[in-house]
Design a protein around this motif. Structure first.
Motif, PDB file in Angstrom:
ATOM      1  N   LEU A   5       0.853  -1.179   0.000  1.00  0.00           N
ATOM      2  CA  LEU A   5       0.000   0.000   0.000  1.00  0.00           C
ATOM      3  C   LEU A   5       0.891   1.231   0.000  1.00  0.00           C
ATOM      4  CD1 LEU A   5      -2.809   1.339   0.261  1.00  0.00           C
ATOM      5  CD2 LEU A   5      -2.570   1.097   2.755  1.00  0.00           C
ATOM      6  N   ALA A   6       0.768   2.049  -1.044  1.00  0.00           N
ATOM      7  CA  ALA A   6       1.619   3.239  -1.186  1.00  0.00           C
ATOM      8  C   ALA A   6       0.970   4.433  -0.489  1.00  0.00           C
ATOM      9  CB  ALA A   6       1.838   3.541  -2.668  1.00  0.00           C
ATOM     10  N   SER A   7       0.540   4.222   0.761  1.00  0.00           N
ATOM     11  CA  SER A   7      -0.177   5.264   1.490  1.00  0.00           C
ATOM     12  C   SER A   7       0.038   5.099   2.986  1.00  0.00           C
ATOM     13  CB  SER A   7      -1.679   5.172   1.177  1.00  0.00           C
ATOM     14  OG  SER A   7      -2.422   6.003   2.037  1.00  0.00           O
ATOM     15  N   GLU A  14      -6.720   0.153   7.307  1.00  0.00           N
ATOM     16  CA  GLU A  14      -7.787  -0.571   7.987  1.00  0.00           C
ATOM     17  C   GLU A  14      -8.709  -1.287   6.995  1.00  0.00           C
ATOM     18  OE1 GLU A  14     -11.303   1.087  10.647  1.00  0.00           O
ATOM     19  OE2 GLU A  14      -9.357   1.670  11.463  1.00  0.00           O
ATOM     20  N   LEU A  15      -9.061  -0.605   5.903  1.00  0.00           N
ATOM     21  CA  LEU A  15      -9.957  -1.204   4.905  1.00  0.00           C
ATOM     22  C   LEU A  15      -9.310  -2.423   4.235  1.00  0.00           C
ATOM     23  CD1 LEU A  15     -11.477   2.009   3.306  1.00  0.00           C
ATOM     24  CD2 LEU A  15     -12.737   0.239   4.549  1.00  0.00           C
ATOM     25  N   LEU A  16      -8.029  -2.311   3.878  1.00  0.00           N
ATOM     26  CA  LEU A  16      -7.324  -3.443   3.254  1.00  0.00           C
ATOM     27  C   LEU A  16      -7.229  -4.619   4.226  1.00  0.00           C
ATOM     28  CD1 LEU A  16      -4.177  -2.339   1.195  1.00  0.00           C
ATOM     29  CD2 LEU A  16      -6.203  -3.523   0.373  1.00  0.00           C
ATOM     30  N   ALA A  17      -6.928  -4.320   5.485  1.00  0.00           N
ATOM     31  CA  ALA A  17      -6.797  -5.374   6.493  1.00  0.00           C
ATOM     32  C   ALA A  17      -8.143  -6.059   6.727  1.00  0.00           C
ATOM     33  CB  ALA A  17      -6.252  -4.797   7.793  1.00  0.00           C
ATOM     34  N   GLN A  18      -9.219  -5.273   6.811  1.00  0.00           N
ATOM     35  CA  GLN A  18     -10.562  -5.837   7.014  1.00  0.00           C
ATOM     36  C   GLN A  18     -10.942  -6.780   5.881  1.00  0.00           C
ATOM     37  OE1 GLN A  18     -13.202  -2.491   7.367  1.00  0.00           O
ATOM     38  NE2 GLN A  18     -12.732  -2.154   9.528  1.00  0.00           N
ATOM     39  N   ALA A  19     -10.466  -6.463   4.665  1.00  0.00           N
ATOM     40  CA  ALA A  19     -10.799  -7.279   3.496  1.00  0.00           C
ATOM     41  C   ALA A  19      -9.938  -8.541   3.412  1.00  0.00           C
ATOM     42  CB  ALA A  19     -10.645  -6.447   2.218  1.00  0.00           C
ATOM     43  N   GLY A  20      -8.986  -8.675   4.338  1.00  0.00           N
ATOM     44  CA  GLY A  20      -8.198  -9.901   4.382  1.00  0.00           C
ATOM     45  C   GLY A  20      -6.934  -9.895   3.546  1.00  0.00           C
ATOM     46  N   PHE A  21      -6.519  -8.712   3.076  1.00  0.00           N
ATOM     47  CA  PHE A  21      -5.284  -8.627   2.293  1.00  0.00           C
ATOM     48  C   PHE A  21      -4.070  -8.686   3.221  1.00  0.00           C
ATOM     49  CE2 PHE A  21      -8.236  -6.920  -0.754  1.00  0.00           C
ATOM     50  CZ  PHE A  21      -7.690  -7.203  -1.987  1.00  0.00           C
ATOM     51  N   ALA A  22      -3.038  -9.385   2.781  1.00  0.00           N
ATOM     52  CA  ALA A  22      -1.738  -9.328   3.454  1.00  0.00           C
ATOM     53  C   ALA A  22      -0.920  -8.293   2.689  1.00  0.00           C
ATOM     54  CB  ALA A  22      -1.061 -10.684   3.404  1.00  0.00           C
ATOM     55  N   PHE A  23      -0.402  -7.291   3.377  1.00  0.00           N
ATOM     56  CA  PHE A  23       0.286  -6.214   2.658  1.00  0.00           C
ATOM     57  C   PHE A  23       1.294  -5.522   3.560  1.00  0.00           C
ATOM     58  CE2 PHE A  23      -3.408  -4.495   4.733  1.00  0.00           C
ATOM     59  CZ  PHE A  23      -3.009  -3.257   5.221  1.00  0.00           C
ATOM     60  N   ASP A  24       2.251  -4.867   2.899  1.00  0.00           N
ATOM     61  CA  ASP A  24       3.193  -3.991   3.573  1.00  0.00           C
ATOM     62  C   ASP A  24       2.815  -2.560   3.230  1.00  0.00           C
ATOM     63  OD1 ASP A  24       4.690  -6.098   4.604  1.00  0.00           O
ATOM     64  OD2 ASP A  24       5.956  -6.208   2.819  1.00  0.00           O
ATOM     65  N   ILE A  25       3.342  -1.625   3.998  1.00  0.00           N
ATOM     66  CA  ILE A  25       3.070  -0.208   3.732  1.00  0.00           C
ATOM     67  C   ILE A  25       4.377   0.504   3.418  1.00  0.00           C
ATOM     68  CG2 ILE A  25       2.259   1.964   4.728  1.00  0.00           C
ATOM     69  CD1 ILE A  25       0.340   0.291   6.449  1.00  0.00           C
ATOM     70  N   ILE A  26       4.417   1.134   2.253  1.00  0.00           N
ATOM     71  CA  ILE A  26       5.536   2.008   1.889  1.00  0.00           C
ATOM     72  C   ILE A  26       4.910   3.296   1.353  1.00  0.00           C
ATOM     73  CG2 ILE A  26       7.602   2.342   0.476  1.00  0.00           C
ATOM     74  CD1 ILE A  26       7.816  -0.693   0.192  1.00  0.00           C
ATOM     75  N   PRO A  27       4.772   4.317   2.210  1.00  0.00           N
ATOM     76  CA  PRO A  27       4.124   5.545   1.740  1.00  0.00           C
ATOM     77  C   PRO A  27       4.891   6.194   0.586  1.00  0.00           C
ATOM     78  CG  PRO A  27       4.361   5.540   4.132  1.00  0.00           C
ATOM     79  CD  PRO A  27       5.193   4.408   3.606  1.00  0.00           C
ATOM     80  N   ALA A  28       4.138   6.675  -0.389  1.00  0.00           N
ATOM     81  CA  ALA A  28       4.746   7.380  -1.523  1.00  0.00           C
ATOM     82  C   ALA A  28       5.114   8.778  -1.058  1.00  0.00           C
ATOM     83  CB  ALA A  28       3.766   7.439  -2.688  1.00  0.00           C
ATOM     84  N   ASP A  29       6.397   9.054  -1.022  1.00  0.00           N
ATOM     85  CA  ASP A  29       6.873  10.347  -0.556  1.00  0.00           C
ATOM     86  C   ASP A  29       7.008  11.292  -1.742  1.00  0.00           C
ATOM     87  OD1 ASP A  29       7.808  12.288   1.131  1.00  0.00           O
ATOM     88  OD2 ASP A  29       9.878  11.560   1.117  1.00  0.00           O
ATOM     89  N   HIS A  53       5.895   5.589  -8.132  1.00  0.00           N
ATOM     90  CA  HIS A  53       7.011   6.063  -7.297  1.00  0.00           C
ATOM     91  C   HIS A  53       7.490   4.946  -6.363  1.00  0.00           C
ATOM     92  CE1 HIS A  53       9.448   8.875  -4.947  1.00  0.00           C
ATOM     93  NE2 HIS A  53       8.963   8.273  -3.874  1.00  0.00           N
ATOM     94  N   VAL A  54       6.545   4.277  -5.706  1.00  0.00           N
ATOM     95  CA  VAL A  54       6.910   3.200  -4.788  1.00  0.00           C
ATOM     96  C   VAL A  54       7.461   2.003  -5.561  1.00  0.00           C
ATOM     97  CG1 VAL A  54       6.002   1.514  -3.130  1.00  0.00           C
ATOM     98  CG2 VAL A  54       5.384   3.936  -2.930  1.00  0.00           C
TER      99      VAL A  54
END
Length: 193
Positions: A5-7, A14-29, A53-54
């Motif tokens: 998730l680039a955010s 929270e929405l991605l986690a609720q939907a059951g996705f496994a993900f990392d977070i790297i915010p787009a700077d 960008h990410v």
């Protein structure tokens, strides 16, 4: 498939986690600059910039980067995040007792930084507010909640008491049209959830 998730948005997380996705977070700077075009073009362009960008920072090419951007629009005027209390009050006054649109652009980028596959779409939701007293607006602004939100409000917090009607995807207003995202992933080459 691994998702990124680039955010930094806690609501999108929270929405991605609720939907059951496994993900990392790297915010787009990146500097978010709203340039010309229609609201759908603007949000899709910003979402694409974030995801690309990410993607360029990654060494692996087995993941999908999810970029997203949300804007609030009233009669062709784009309302981003308010710069201060005065601007937050102006935005809420403009939206009081009226219907506005919330656009979220989502960009899915998969593959290597050199040859990424990019799939971008948007969702729009109509939101109508009850009339809001100046006192209620000032109380809400005092909570600090409006300052990191397009249009100076968050639908999922204390401001929910002013929402009269929603036409479209509620989660789109929160910041990520999760059902549409799931189905776009399902239909595209990005499938792997």
């Amino acid at each position: 498939m691994k998702y990124i998730l680039a955010s930094a948005s806690p609501r999108r997380k929270e929405l991605l986690a609720q939907a059951g996705f496994a993900f990392d977070i790297i915010p787009a700077d990146i500097e978010e600059t709203i340039s010309g075009g229609t609201p759908p073009e603007i949000v899709m362009n910003l979402a694409r910039q974030k995801a690309l960008h990410v993607c360029r920072t990654l060494s692996e090419d087995t993941c999908t980067v999810i970029g997203a951007d949300t804007i609030v629009v009233y009669k062709d005027e784009i309302l981003g995040k308010p710069s201060g209390r005065g601007e937050a009050l102006d935005m809420l006054s403009l939206l009081s007792d009226r219907t506005h649109q919330v656009y979220t652009g989502v960009s899915l980028v998969t593959g290597s930084a050199r040859t990424p596959a990019v799939h971008t779409f948007y969702e729009v939701t109509d939101v109508t507010f009850y009339p809001i007293s100046r006192h209620d607006m000032q109380d809400y602004i005092a909570t600090g909640d409006p300052f990191d939100k397009a249009g100076a409000y968050g639908i999922q917090g204390p401001f929910a008491i002013h929402v009269k009607c929603i036409k479209g995807d509620y989660n789109n207003v929160v910041g990520l049209p999760i059902a549409r995202l799931y189905h776009e992933l399902d239909r595209s080459a990005f499938h792997g959830h």
